[in-house]
Scaffold this motif. Structure first.
Motif, short mmCIF file in Angstrom:
data_model
loop_
_atom_site.label_atom_id
_atom_site.label_comp_id
_atom_site.label_asym_id
_atom_site.label_seq_id
_atom_site.Cartn_x
_atom_site.Cartn_y
_atom_site.Cartn_z
N ARG A 1 -40.30 -3.15 -60.20
CA ARG A 1 -40.90 -4.33 -59.26
C ARG A 1 -39.93 -5.07 -58.36
O ARG A 1 -40.18 -5.01 -56.93
N GLN A 2 -38.74 -5.08 -58.63
CA GLN A 2 -37.66 -5.60 -57.74
C GLN A 2 -37.10 -4.69 -56.97
O GLN A 2 -36.95 -4.99 -55.81
N GLY B 1 -39.87 -3.80 -54.24
CA GLY B 1 -40.55 -4.89 -53.56
C GLY B 1 -40.22 -4.57 -51.99
O GLY B 1 -39.51 -3.92 -51.53
#
Length: 351
Positions: free
Chosen positions: A346-347, A350
């Motif tokens: 997710r990081q 993003g």
């Protein structure tokens, strides 16, 4: 008037007292006079210590003591207080895409004449005139916020107003979102020696990533993580296209970044012997058997290995960005299914 280093005044006073003492106890050669029988006395240096009721060379003594006292006063860094001001303030206001218009309203209520003012988004600018008008007409822009340049500008603004205050206070008006913090923020923040007050404002609508994986392998290790990201994505928010490619970037990928997409080059790992490693991105840490893939090019590090080497970096490209990831999960095992790997993805994926 106050002194920032009063110890120098004390040292100058001690040195001046020593000069006075040496001046008063100085020995002098007595005046000579011819005496016939003196030819029978062996030659030598004759001195005598005598007491005098009145010290000699008082002007010279005053000059020496005054010079030492003035030198000590200069090193003591005297500061003249004007108007009773004892503390200066620097107001730092977020006008990036992470903030709403209420950041300017909050700053306008806090700011007072004489305070330093810094507005920031991806860069920072110190306002030195018409501060009230700048706050009144301030509107958020589309650039990503960056706290590091804002803190540097705040330190410079504090140095400019330091001569009329004995302390400084930093007031940060911002939602302080994760994408505004980088690896240099804490280092720069440690250079601020005064008080820090954070006024947390409402954050803007989050940017929701729409992630697509361009891979011909049905068993690609990233598919479970991307599926988990899609299942946990917020319904409302501005959409941003994130393209994950497993092959080296081509012209169409560069064109997509120019149009505003985030193109993530995440190459596949090759081999059968990954090593236990730790990787960090944002506020997520993953420790697992991972491949360390070579990274080509340069950019801003968005992830690092435990030894400090960059594990992923990105660079702006047109209206979008290009990102390269050097973290490879093993082919066997459930590392790609773990919540910590999904959080890391997710990081890294993003917008």
């Amino acid at each position: 008037m106050t002194f920032l280093a009063p110890l120098w005044l004390a040292l100058a006073g001690v040195a001046a007292a020593g000069v006075v003492a040496l001046h008063l106890i100085a020995s002098r050669r007595p005046p000579s006079a011819p005496f016939p029988t003196a030819r029978f006395v062996p030659e030598g240096d004759a001195r005598a210590v005598t007491r005098t009721a009145r010290p000699a060379d008082l002007l010279l003594l005053a000059i020496r003591a005054s010079a030492l006292l003035l030198l000590g006063a200069a090193f003591a860094r005297p500061v003249l207080r004007l108007g009773g001001v004892t503390a200066a303030r620097v107001v730092v206001v977020d006008r990036s895409r992470s903030a709403l218009a209420d950041a300017g309203d909050s700053a306008r209520a806090l700011w007072r004449p004489g305070d330093g003012l810094v507005l920031f988004d991806s860069s920072a600018r110190r306002i030195i005139s018409a501060e009230a008008d700048s706050l009144r007409h301030m509107r958020p822009v589309g650039a990503r916020g960056a706290l590091s340049p804002a803190l540097i500008a705040a330190i410079r603004a504090a140095r400019a107003i330091a001569p009329r205050a004995d302390s400084a206070e930093l007031i940060l008006v911002s939602p302080v979102t994760l994408d505004e913090v980088d690896s240099a923020t804490s280092v720069i923040l440690a250079q601020w020696r005064g008080r820090i007050r954070v006024i947390r404002t409402a954050a803007a609508t989050p940017v929701v990533p729409v992630v697509t994986l361009e891979s011909s392998r049905p068993d690609d290790g990233l598919r479970p993580a991307i599926a988990a990201l899609a299942a946990g994505t917020a319904v409302s928010g501005d959409r941003a296209i994130v393209r994950v490619i497993r092959h080296p970037p081509v012209a169409s990928d560069s064109a997509a970044a120019l149009e505003g997409s985030a193109v993530v080059h995440w190459p596949e790992a090759h081999g059968t012997d990954p090593h236990a490693s730790g990787v960090w991105a944002g506020n997520v840490t993953l420790v697992a058997p991972l491949w360390s893939l070579p990274l080509a090019g340069t950019g801003r590090a968005v992830a690092r290995w435990a030894d400090g080497r960059p594990a992923a970096f990105e660079r702006a490209f047109g209206r979008g960005c290009m990102r390269t990831v050097g973290v490879g999960p093993p082919f066997a095992g459930d590392v790609a299914l773990q919540p910590s790997f999904v959080a890391l993805a997710r990081q890294l994926l993003g917008p």
